[in-house]
Design a protein around this motif. Structure first.
Motif, PDB file in Angstrom:
ATOM      1  N   GLY A 148       0.838  -1.198   0.000  1.00  0.00           N
ATOM      2  CA  GLY A 148       0.000   0.000   0.000  1.00  0.00           C
ATOM      3  C   GLY A 148       0.866   1.239   0.000  1.00  0.00           C
ATOM      4  O   GLY A 148       1.921   1.271  -0.646  1.00  0.00           O
ATOM      5  N   ALA A 149       0.427   2.250   0.760  1.00  0.00           N
ATOM      6  CA  ALA A 149       1.192   3.496   0.799  1.00  0.00           C
ATOM      7  C   ALA A 149       2.542   3.293   1.478  1.00  0.00           C
ATOM      8  O   ALA A 149       3.448   4.092   1.315  1.00  0.00           O
ATOM      9  CB  ALA A 149       0.400   4.562   1.533  1.00  0.00           C
ATOM     10  N   GLY A 150       2.666   2.213   2.226  1.00  0.00           N
ATOM     11  CA  GLY A 150       3.928   1.917   2.901  1.00  0.00           C
ATOM     12  C   GLY A 150       5.080   1.762   1.927  1.00  0.00           C
ATOM     13  O   GLY A 150       6.246   1.901   2.311  1.00  0.00           O
ATOM     14  N   PHE A 151       4.745   1.503   0.677  1.00  0.00           N
ATOM     15  CA  PHE A 151       5.799   1.374  -0.330  1.00  0.00           C
ATOM     16  C   PHE A 151       6.581   2.672  -0.464  1.00  0.00           C
ATOM     17  O   PHE A 151       7.764   2.651  -0.819  1.00  0.00           O
ATOM     18  CB  PHE A 151       5.170   0.969  -1.664  1.00  0.00           C
ATOM     19  CG  PHE A 151       6.175   0.763  -2.763  1.00  0.00           C
ATOM     20  CD1 PHE A 151       7.197  -0.167  -2.612  1.00  0.00           C
ATOM     21  CD2 PHE A 151       6.102   1.487  -3.943  1.00  0.00           C
ATOM     22  CE1 PHE A 151       8.131  -0.363  -3.625  1.00  0.00           C
ATOM     23  CE2 PHE A 151       7.036   1.286  -4.947  1.00  0.00           C
ATOM     24  CZ  PHE A 151       8.038   0.367  -4.781  1.00  0.00           C
ATOM     25  N   LEU A 152       5.909   3.806  -0.171  1.00  0.00           N
ATOM     26  CA  LEU A 152       6.578   5.098  -0.309  1.00  0.00           C
ATOM     27  C   LEU A 152       7.697   5.265   0.707  1.00  0.00           C
ATOM     28  O   LEU A 152       8.556   6.130   0.547  1.00  0.00           O
ATOM     29  CB  LEU A 152       5.556   6.235  -0.150  1.00  0.00           C
ATOM     30  CG  LEU A 152       4.543   6.298  -1.286  1.00  0.00           C
ATOM     31  CD1 LEU A 152       3.473   7.323  -0.979  1.00  0.00           C
ATOM     32  CD2 LEU A 152       5.228   6.646  -2.600  1.00  0.00           C
ATOM     33  N   SER A 153       7.694   4.442   1.763  1.00  0.00           N
ATOM     34  CA  SER A 153       8.770   4.536   2.751  1.00  0.00           C
ATOM     35  C   SER A 153      10.104   4.164   2.143  1.00  0.00           C
ATOM     36  O   SER A 153      11.149   4.400   2.733  1.00  0.00           O
ATOM     37  CB  SER A 153       8.467   3.642   3.946  1.00  0.00           C
ATOM     38  OG  SER A 153       8.580   2.294   3.561  1.00  0.00           O
ATOM     39  N   LEU A 154      10.052   3.579   0.960  1.00  0.00           N
ATOM     40  CA  LEU A 154      11.287   3.300   0.226  1.00  0.00           C
ATOM     41  C   LEU A 154      12.070   4.587  -0.012  1.00  0.00           C
ATOM     42  O   LEU A 154      13.297   4.586  -0.037  1.00  0.00           O
ATOM     43  CB  LEU A 154      10.930   2.647  -1.122  1.00  0.00           C
ATOM     44  CG  LEU A 154      12.072   2.255  -2.042  1.00  0.00           C
ATOM     45  CD1 LEU A 154      12.916   1.161  -1.418  1.00  0.00           C
ATOM     46  CD2 LEU A 154      11.523   1.771  -3.388  1.00  0.00           C
ATOM     47  N   LEU A 162      16.666  13.857  10.458  1.00  0.00           N
ATOM     48  CA  LEU A 162      15.426  14.420   9.918  1.00  0.00           C
ATOM     49  C   LEU A 162      15.633  15.507   8.862  1.00  0.00           C
ATOM     50  O   LEU A 162      14.982  15.477   7.815  1.00  0.00           O
ATOM     51  CB  LEU A 162      14.562  14.943  11.070  1.00  0.00           C
ATOM     52  CG  LEU A 162      13.109  15.284  10.684  1.00  0.00           C
ATOM     53  CD1 LEU A 162      12.421  14.050  10.110  1.00  0.00           C
ATOM     54  CD2 LEU A 162      12.359  15.804  11.891  1.00  0.00           C
ATOM     55  N   PRO A 163      16.535  16.482   9.091  1.00  0.00           N
ATOM     56  CA  PRO A 163      16.688  17.543   8.081  1.00  0.00           C
ATOM     57  C   PRO A 163      17.151  17.003   6.724  1.00  0.00           C
ATOM     58  O   PRO A 163      16.855  17.602   5.689  1.00  0.00           O
ATOM     59  CB  PRO A 163      17.761  18.454   8.674  1.00  0.00           C
ATOM     60  CG  PRO A 163      17.864  18.080  10.111  1.00  0.00           C
ATOM     61  CD  PRO A 163      17.443  16.675  10.222  1.00  0.00           C
ATOM     62  N   LEU A 164      17.867  15.879   6.767  1.00  0.00           N
ATOM     63  CA  LEU A 164      18.410  15.339   5.511  1.00  0.00           C
ATOM     64  C   LEU A 164      17.360  14.581   4.712  1.00  0.00           C
ATOM     65  O   LEU A 164      17.505  14.398   3.507  1.00  0.00           O
ATOM     66  CB  LEU A 164      19.576  14.402   5.821  1.00  0.00           C
ATOM     67  CG  LEU A 164      20.962  15.024   5.902  1.00  0.00           C
ATOM     68  CD1 LEU A 164      21.985  13.976   6.277  1.00  0.00           C
ATOM     69  CD2 LEU A 164      21.335  15.690   4.583  1.00  0.00           C
ATOM     70  N   ARG A 165      16.320  14.140   5.424  1.00  0.00           N
ATOM     71  CA  ARG A 165      15.397  13.193   4.783  1.00  0.00           C
ATOM     72  C   ARG A 165      14.721  13.716   3.515  1.00  0.00           C
ATOM     73  O   ARG A 165      14.642  12.986   2.532  1.00  0.00           O
ATOM     74  CB  ARG A 165      14.350  12.745   5.798  1.00  0.00           C
ATOM     75  CG  ARG A 165      14.932  11.703   6.735  1.00  0.00           C
ATOM     76  CD  ARG A 165      13.888  11.186   7.687  1.00  0.00           C
ATOM     77  NE  ARG A 165      14.524  10.755   8.923  1.00  0.00           N
ATOM     78  CZ  ARG A 165      13.879  10.418  10.040  1.00  0.00           C
ATOM     79  NH1 ARG A 165      12.559  10.480  10.049  1.00  0.00           N
ATOM     80  NH2 ARG A 165      14.520  10.038  11.098  1.00  0.00           N
ATOM     81  N   PRO A 166      14.239  14.970   3.495  1.00  0.00           N
ATOM     82  CA  PRO A 166      13.606  15.440   2.236  1.00  0.00           C
ATOM     83  C   PRO A 166      14.579  15.417   1.069  1.00  0.00           C
ATOM     84  O   PRO A 166      14.205  15.043  -0.053  1.00  0.00           O
ATOM     85  CB  PRO A 166      13.185  16.869   2.569  1.00  0.00           C
ATOM     86  CG  PRO A 166      13.120  16.911   4.049  1.00  0.00           C
ATOM     87  CD  PRO A 166      14.171  15.970   4.545  1.00  0.00           C
ATOM     88  N   ALA A 169      15.057  11.955   0.056  1.00  0.00           N
ATOM     89  CA  ALA A 169      13.849  11.473  -0.621  1.00  0.00           C
ATOM     90  C   ALA A 169      13.872  11.901  -2.085  1.00  0.00           C
ATOM     91  O   ALA A 169      13.547  11.102  -2.975  1.00  0.00           O
ATOM     92  CB  ALA A 169      12.603  12.014   0.076  1.00  0.00           C
ATOM     93  N   LEU A 170      14.275  13.146  -2.324  1.00  0.00           N
ATOM     94  CA  LEU A 170      14.343  13.650  -3.704  1.00  0.00           C
ATOM     95  C   LEU A 170      15.324  12.805  -4.517  1.00  0.00           C
ATOM     96  O   LEU A 170      15.014  12.342  -5.624  1.00  0.00           O
ATOM     97  CB  LEU A 170      14.781  15.117  -3.678  1.00  0.00           C
ATOM     98  CG  LEU A 170      14.691  15.830  -5.030  1.00  0.00           C
ATOM     99  CD1 LEU A 170      13.242  16.002  -5.427  1.00  0.00           C
ATOM    100  CD2 LEU A 170      15.398  17.183  -4.970  1.00  0.00           C
ATOM    101  N   ILE A 171      16.486  12.552  -3.910  1.00  0.00           N
ATOM    102  CA  ILE A 171      17.507  11.768  -4.616  1.00  0.00           C
ATOM    103  C   ILE A 171      16.995  10.350  -4.875  1.00  0.00           C
ATOM    104  O   ILE A 171      17.147   9.798  -5.972  1.00  0.00           O
ATOM    105  CB  ILE A 171      18.814  11.728  -3.790  1.00  0.00           C
ATOM    106  CG1 ILE A 171      19.398  13.137  -3.706  1.00  0.00           C
ATOM    107  CG2 ILE A 171      19.815  10.785  -4.403  1.00  0.00           C
ATOM    108  CD1 ILE A 171      20.535  13.268  -2.723  1.00  0.00           C
ATOM    109  N   GLU A 172      16.357   9.783  -3.844  1.00  0.00           N
ATOM    110  CA  GLU A 172      15.840   8.416  -3.987  1.00  0.00           C
ATOM    111  C   GLU A 172      14.812   8.342  -5.113  1.00  0.00           C
ATOM    112  O   GLU A 172      14.807   7.389  -5.893  1.00  0.00           O
ATOM    113  CB  GLU A 172      15.195   7.965  -2.673  1.00  0.00           C
ATOM    114  CG  GLU A 172      16.189   7.713  -1.543  1.00  0.00           C
ATOM    115  CD  GLU A 172      16.848   6.344  -1.645  1.00  0.00           C
ATOM    116  OE1 GLU A 172      16.332   5.504  -2.393  1.00  0.00           O
ATOM    117  OE2 GLU A 172      17.888   6.143  -0.991  1.00  0.00           O
ATOM    118  N   ILE A 173      13.946   9.367  -5.166  1.00  0.00           N
ATOM    119  CA  ILE A 173      12.888   9.350  -6.192  1.00  0.00           C
ATOM    120  C   ILE A 173      13.508   9.451  -7.579  1.00  0.00           C
ATOM    121  O   ILE A 173      13.158   8.716  -8.507  1.00  0.00           O
ATOM    122  CB  ILE A 173      11.884  10.499  -5.940  1.00  0.00           C
ATOM    123  CG1 ILE A 173      11.023  10.145  -4.730  1.00  0.00           C
ATOM    124  CG2 ILE A 173      11.017  10.718  -7.163  1.00  0.00           C
ATOM    125  CD1 ILE A 173      10.194  11.281  -4.211  1.00  0.00           C
TER     126      ILE A 173
END
Lengths: 252, 178
Positions: A148-154, A162-166, A169-173
């Protein structure tokens, strides 16, 4: 350069001619519709037959003590099975037939492409893109169906500050969406480049003075290409397994 | 070749010279046949080849497991047979020793009886002999006394005296006792 020196016939390179898609019956330049039987059709059919011969005919005796052919078939089976099991875990085993299909097709197509005057189906971006994007869409859909939406946790690296996560996330996407492109271009590029280089060396063999060097070059590149054929099939398959693992277990 | 493409019109959708891979006009054809090939391979593998190979591998695993089990069975049996053999050997040895001991004891008993018997008979014989000797000795003493008396009577008559028998008897008896 040598063109002029040799005159009429001359030294002519057509390294890309081997990749031309043409109707099997009829002449080059005839219209190619989606259903036209072309050299692509022919070599794809040979790949299917090769898989059939390698995996079905060899195992027809079902010998407990395997012969040569059956050993090869069992080796292929064991190799891919273990790869799927090791990379994706136990719950990935049910996708083993799909991954085996990919591996056997790419392997047979790559090796068939090494036959002189053959047509290499896997050197075409259209073919590898279908494979690459096929894997991409299958894995993405599977990821959402399973998690489900949990896939987005990838894309959300929970172990990072925390500050690095966005940013991550951009790089991961980005990397996620580049996957199918690199996945397909890697295979097609390797195949095309190798075969083109072979043709270039073969072209140089027309000049008597450097013919021995050119022929040794052809042999060396051919050996390399044999290696590349197997390795690219392996790389494509193991990356598919890695993507599948991400879909099944998206949490880092 | 690029010229040919352009002349044909059908596949000329901006096909750059030298890169047939980018000839979009052939994509439909390639994709169609590729999908067909993949579906064919998938069915061949998933319906025939993979189950068959899985069955072969499972069967081999089963055969190997069975063989190992059978080998272990046989090993245990061989060990049992060896133990039985050892036991039989030990039993036979003990039996032999027992028989030997028994025989020895029996012989010893027989021997003892025989020795006893022999001892008894020897003792009887010895007693008998002693009795005979005593009798002979007694006889001899009587004879000696008679001879002595006769001799004494003769001597006395020779010397001119008249021998008194009772006096001589008494004298001889006294002498013989002394």
């Amino acid at each position: 350069m040598a063109d002029e020196a040799k005159g009429g016939g001359g030294l002519s390179f057509h390294p890309m001619d081997q990749f031309q898609v043409k109707p099997l019956f009829g002449t080059y330049g005839d219209p190619i519709h989606w259903y036209t039987i072309t050299n692509v059709t022919f070599w794809l059919a040979l790949a299917v037959l090769a898989v059939l011969g390698l995996m079905v005919l060899t195992t027809s005796k079902r010998a407990v003590v395997p012969g040569r052919g059956q050993s090869v078939a069992e080796l292929m089976y064991g190799f891919v099975y273990k790869m799927v099991e090791d990379v994706t875990g136990k719950d990935g085993i049910k996708y083993f037939p799909y991954i085996m299909t990919l591996f056997m097709f790419i392997l047979c197509a790559n090796f068939l492409g090494l036959l002189p005057t053959s047509f290499t189906t896997t050197s075409h971006i259209a073919v590898t893109a279908v494979l690459g994007f096929g894997v991409f869409f299958a894995v993405t859909i599977l990821g959402f169906v399973k998690n489900g939406a949990g896939f987005l946790s990838l894309f959300w690296v929970a172990s990072a500050p925390l500050p690095l996560r966005p940013i991550l996330a951009l790089i991961e996407i980005i990397s996620y969406f580049v996957r199918p492109v690199s996945h397909s271009i890697r295979l097609a590029g390797n195949m095309m480049a190798g075969h083109a280089v072979l043709k270039v060396f073969a072209g140089f063999a027309q000049v008597a003075a450097i013919a021995p060097v050119a022929i040794i070059g052809v042999m060396a590149i051919y050996g390399l290409e044999v290696l590349v054929s197997a390795i690219q099939a392996y790389v494509f398959t193991i990356l598919t397994c890695v993507y599948l693992k991400d879909a099944l277990h998206p949490h880092h | 070749m690029a010229d040919n493409n352009n002349a044909a019109g059908e596949v000329a959708l901006g096909a750059p010279p030298g890169m047939p891979q980018l000839d979009v006009g052939t994509f439909g054809n390639q994709i169609f046949w590729l999908v067909l090939a993949l579906v064919a391979i998938y069915f061949v593998l998933s319906r025939v080849a993979l189950p068959r190979i899985a069955a072969i591998l499972a069967e081999r695993q089963g055969t190997i497991t069975n063989d190992i089990a059978a080998a272990e069975d046989l090993k245990v049996k061989a060990e049992e047979a060896e133990a039985a053999y050892e036991k039989a050997l030990a039993d036979a040895r003990a039996e032999a020793q027992r028989i030997a001991g028994e025989t020895k004891a029996k012989i010893q008993a027989d021997l003892d009886v025989a020795i006893e018997k022999a001892d008894a008979s020897i003792a009887a014989k010895a007693a008998e002999s002693e009795a005979a000797i005593a009798e002979i000795r007694a006889g001899a003493l009587v004879a000696v006394a008679e001879v002595a008396k006769d001799t004494a009577a003769e001597i006395v008559s020779t010397m001119g005296g008249a021998a008194d028998a009772s006096t001589i008897d008494a004298a001889v008896s006294t002498r013989m006792k002394g």
